[in-house]
Design an enzyme around this catalytic site. Structure first.
Site, short mmCIF file in Angstrom:
data_model
loop_
_atom_site.label_atom_id
_atom_site.label_comp_id
_atom_site.label_asym_id
_atom_site.label_seq_id
_atom_site.Cartn_x
_atom_site.Cartn_y
_atom_site.Cartn_z
N CYS A 1 -53.28 53.88 -21.27
CA CYS A 1 -53.11 52.47 -21.60
C CYS A 1 -52.90 52.36 -23.10
O CYS A 1 -53.07 53.33 -23.83
CB CYS A 1 -54.35 51.66 -21.17
SG CYS A 1 -53.99 49.89 -21.05
N CYS B 1 -54.13 49.46 -24.96
CA CYS B 1 -54.95 48.43 -25.60
C CYS B 1 -55.91 48.96 -26.66
O CYS B 1 -56.26 48.24 -27.59
CB CYS B 1 -55.71 47.59 -24.57
SG CYS B 1 -56.72 48.53 -23.44
N CYS C 1 -52.24 45.45 -23.75
CA CYS C 1 -51.98 46.73 -23.09
C CYS C 1 -50.51 47.15 -23.13
O CYS C 1 -50.04 47.90 -22.28
CB CYS C 1 -52.48 46.68 -21.64
SG CYS C 1 -54.23 46.29 -21.51
N LYS D 1 -56.28 46.15 -10.35
CA LYS D 1 -57.13 45.96 -11.52
C LYS D 1 -57.16 44.49 -11.87
O LYS D 1 -56.13 43.88 -12.18
CB LYS D 1 -56.58 46.77 -12.70
CG LYS D 1 -57.38 46.60 -13.98
CD LYS D 1 -56.91 47.54 -15.07
CE LYS D 1 -57.69 47.32 -16.35
NZ LYS D 1 -57.29 48.26 -17.41
N ARG E 1 -64.97 46.96 -23.88
CA ARG E 1 -64.10 46.53 -24.97
C ARG E 1 -64.79 46.67 -26.31
O ARG E 1 -64.14 46.96 -27.32
CB ARG E 1 -63.60 45.10 -24.72
CG ARG E 1 -62.64 45.08 -23.53
CD ARG E 1 -62.12 43.70 -23.19
NE ARG E 1 -61.29 43.77 -21.99
CZ ARG E 1 -60.78 42.71 -21.37
NH1 ARG E 1 -61.02 41.49 -21.84
NH2 ARG E 1 -60.05 42.87 -20.30
N ARG F 1 -55.96 38.75 -20.74
CA ARG F 1 -55.07 39.64 -20.00
C ARG F 1 -54.63 39.05 -18.67
O ARG F 1 -54.21 39.77 -17.77
CB ARG F 1 -55.77 40.97 -19.74
CG ARG F 1 -56.33 41.68 -20.96
CD ARG F 1 -56.38 43.18 -20.72
NE ARG F 1 -57.33 43.90 -21.53
CZ ARG F 1 -57.20 44.15 -22.84
NH1 ARG F 1 -56.15 43.70 -23.49
NH2 ARG F 1 -58.11 44.85 -23.47
N GLU G 1 -50.30 45.26 -4.42
CA GLU G 1 -50.27 46.12 -5.62
C GLU G 1 -50.42 47.60 -5.23
O GLU G 1 -49.73 48.46 -5.76
CB GLU G 1 -51.41 45.74 -6.57
CG GLU G 1 -51.12 44.51 -7.43
CD GLU G 1 -50.21 44.86 -8.61
OE1 GLU G 1 -49.77 46.02 -8.72
OE2 GLU G 1 -49.94 43.96 -9.43
N LYS H 1 -60.59 48.12 -9.35
CA LYS H 1 -61.41 47.92 -10.54
C LYS H 1 -61.56 46.44 -10.83
O LYS H 1 -60.53 45.75 -10.84
CB LYS H 1 -60.73 48.62 -11.71
CG LYS H 1 -61.43 48.45 -13.03
CD LYS H 1 -60.64 49.11 -14.13
CE LYS H 1 -61.26 48.75 -15.46
NZ LYS H 1 -60.44 49.15 -16.57
N SER I 1 -68.06 48.85 -16.97
CA SER I 1 -69.11 48.75 -18.00
C SER I 1 -70.07 47.60 -17.75
O SER I 1 -71.28 47.73 -17.94
CB SER I 1 -68.46 48.62 -19.37
OG SER I 1 -67.60 47.49 -19.42
N TYR J 1 -70.41 54.97 -15.12
CA TYR J 1 -71.27 55.35 -16.25
C TYR J 1 -72.61 55.87 -15.77
O TYR J 1 -73.38 56.40 -16.55
CB TYR J 1 -71.43 54.14 -17.18
CG TYR J 1 -70.08 53.63 -17.66
CD1 TYR J 1 -69.42 54.26 -18.70
CD2 TYR J 1 -69.44 52.57 -17.01
CE1 TYR J 1 -68.17 53.85 -19.11
CE2 TYR J 1 -68.18 52.15 -17.39
CZ TYR J 1 -67.55 52.79 -18.44
OH TYR J 1 -66.30 52.38 -18.82
C1 PBG Z 1 -57.85 49.90 -20.53
C2 PBG Z 1 -59.13 49.92 -19.84
C3 PBG Z 1 -60.16 48.95 -19.80
C4 PBG Z 1 -61.19 49.49 -19.05
C5 PBG Z 1 -60.78 50.75 -18.66
N1 PBG Z 1 -59.51 50.99 -19.14
C6 PBG Z 1 -60.29 47.67 -20.49
C7 PBG Z 1 -59.55 46.47 -20.15
O1 PBG Z 1 -58.72 46.40 -19.25
O2 PBG Z 1 -59.81 45.54 -20.88
C8 PBG Z 1 -62.50 48.82 -18.76
C9 PBG Z 1 -63.52 49.69 -18.19
C10 PBG Z 1 -64.90 49.19 -18.15
O3 PBG Z 1 -65.19 48.01 -18.37
O4 PBG Z 1 -65.76 50.03 -17.90
N2 PBG Z 1 -56.95 48.95 -20.11
#
Ligand code: PBG
Length: 326
Positions: free
Chosen positions: A117, A119, A127, A199, A209, A221, A237, A252, A278, A317
């Site tokens: 990615c 970003c 992104c 996603k 982030r 986004r 998708e 995700k 996260s 995690y």
């Molecule tokens: C990159 C990306 C993101 C996450 C994983 N790859 C951030 C986003 O889309 O803002 C988030 C993962 C997480 O919150 O653990 N695009």
């Protein structure tokens, strides 16, 4: 009263496990690892207790810690030394992720996945390449087709560094085809592709982030990540990504989207991954810190539920903590 069907008969300790429908093991899990080009020391990530950003020199050591728990796969995320409009450090041969992957593959036996990615690498935090007027008009953000080439270059540079698998996560239409074709043209037909197929534009990414310093500088986004309201669109998708050559299809976040995980399990014959993100990690930690939840128990129950919904593999995690106990 005469009850013939008594489900409780199978809940005694002797038989519970025999009739258990779902199991969780270390081999189901992938651990995220953050490599930071701006530091010489390990830096704890405050909102993700137990996780750190490590310098490139520590990348292999960090991965050895993961392997010691029984988890065999890592997903590498990078924090670059500098950012620009086109995220050029995402696809630099000497970029932070590329250097880290070289070391990890040279020094460990881990299965290495590169997150693809832009970003974390763009100065605006989106992104991909953005429209000139994007800051003034938040409905204009990432230019889809111009971004594809940069994602493809990023994936190829990670494969060249030794990645076993790449995981495009920018939610650009056509990103799987662009990445697959570029990998094949560069002689990396054996590198696997896991797509972040469904996603969602989720507030559960907050702690990541902060960790990866990848929050958008303006806007959000929602014009490229999926609307949390949409379930059928997740199947659409995933179908597009499967047709374009994704080997593994990911959903995700995980817990708030288990319906989507279950849909993809039913609709597709490919492995389904889920990203326990996260925010899902941070909220359990925060509640446990207050003494409101038993962390080990809720972490285990969360991951078991993600598998029960249909995920074959989980990016989480909690990977190391859980694997250590399994
Ligand atoms: C990159 C990306 C993101 C996450 C994983 N790859 C951030 C986003 O889309 O803002 C988030 C993962 C997480 O919150 O653990 N695009």
């Amino acid at each position: 009263m005469h009850l013939t069907d008594r489900p409780r008969r199978l809940r005694t300790d002797g038989v519970r496990e025999l009739v258990g429908e779902t199991t969780l093991s270390a081999s189901d899990l992938m651990a995220p690892v953050f490599v930071d080009a701006t530091t010489d020391e390990r830096v704890p990530i405050e909102s993700m207790p137990g996780h750190e950003r490590v310098p490139v020199a520590e990348a292999a050591a960090r991965v050895e810690e993961v392997l010691a728990t029984g988890v065999e796969a890592v997903v590498v995320f990078g924090i670059p030394e500098s950012k620009d409009a086109h995220g050029s450090r995402a696809y630099a041969e000497d970029g932070v992720v590329q250097r880290a992957i070289r070391r990890i593959t040279a020094e460990t036996d881990a299965y290495v996945v590169g997150d693809v990615c832009l970003c974390e690498y763009t100065d605006h935090g989106h992104c991909g390449v953005i429209e000139d007027d994007a800051e003034a008009d938040p409905t204009l953000t990432v230019k889809n087709d111009e971004t594809l080439d940069l994602l493809a270059r990023t994936a190829v540079s990670q494969a060249e560094a030794g990645a076993d698998m790449v995981a495009p996560s920018a939610m650009a239409d056509g990103q799987v085809a662009a990445v697959r074709e570029a990998l094949d043209d560069a002689g990396h037909a054996d590198v696997a592709l896991m797509s972040y197929a469904a996603k969602y534009e989720s507030a559960f990414y907050g702690p990541f982030r902060d960790a990866a310093d990848g929050a958008p500088a303006f806007g959000d986004r929602r014009h490229y990540q999926m609307d949390p309201a949409n379930r059928r669109e997740g199947i659409r998708e995933a179908r597009l990504d499967a047709e374009q050559g994704a080997d593994v299809l990911m959903v995700k976040p995980a817990l708030p989207y288990l319906d989507v995980v279950a849909d993809l399990r039913r609709e597709f014959d490919r492995p389904i991954a889920a990203y326990n993100v996260s925010g899902e990690y941070a909220m359990l930690h925060a509640a446990a810190e207050k003494g409101w939840l038993d962390l080990e128990a809720v972490a285990y129950e969360s991951l078991l539920s993600i598998k029960r919904a249909g995920a074959d593999l989980i990016l989480t995690y909690f990977a190391e903590d859980l694997a250590d106990r399994l």
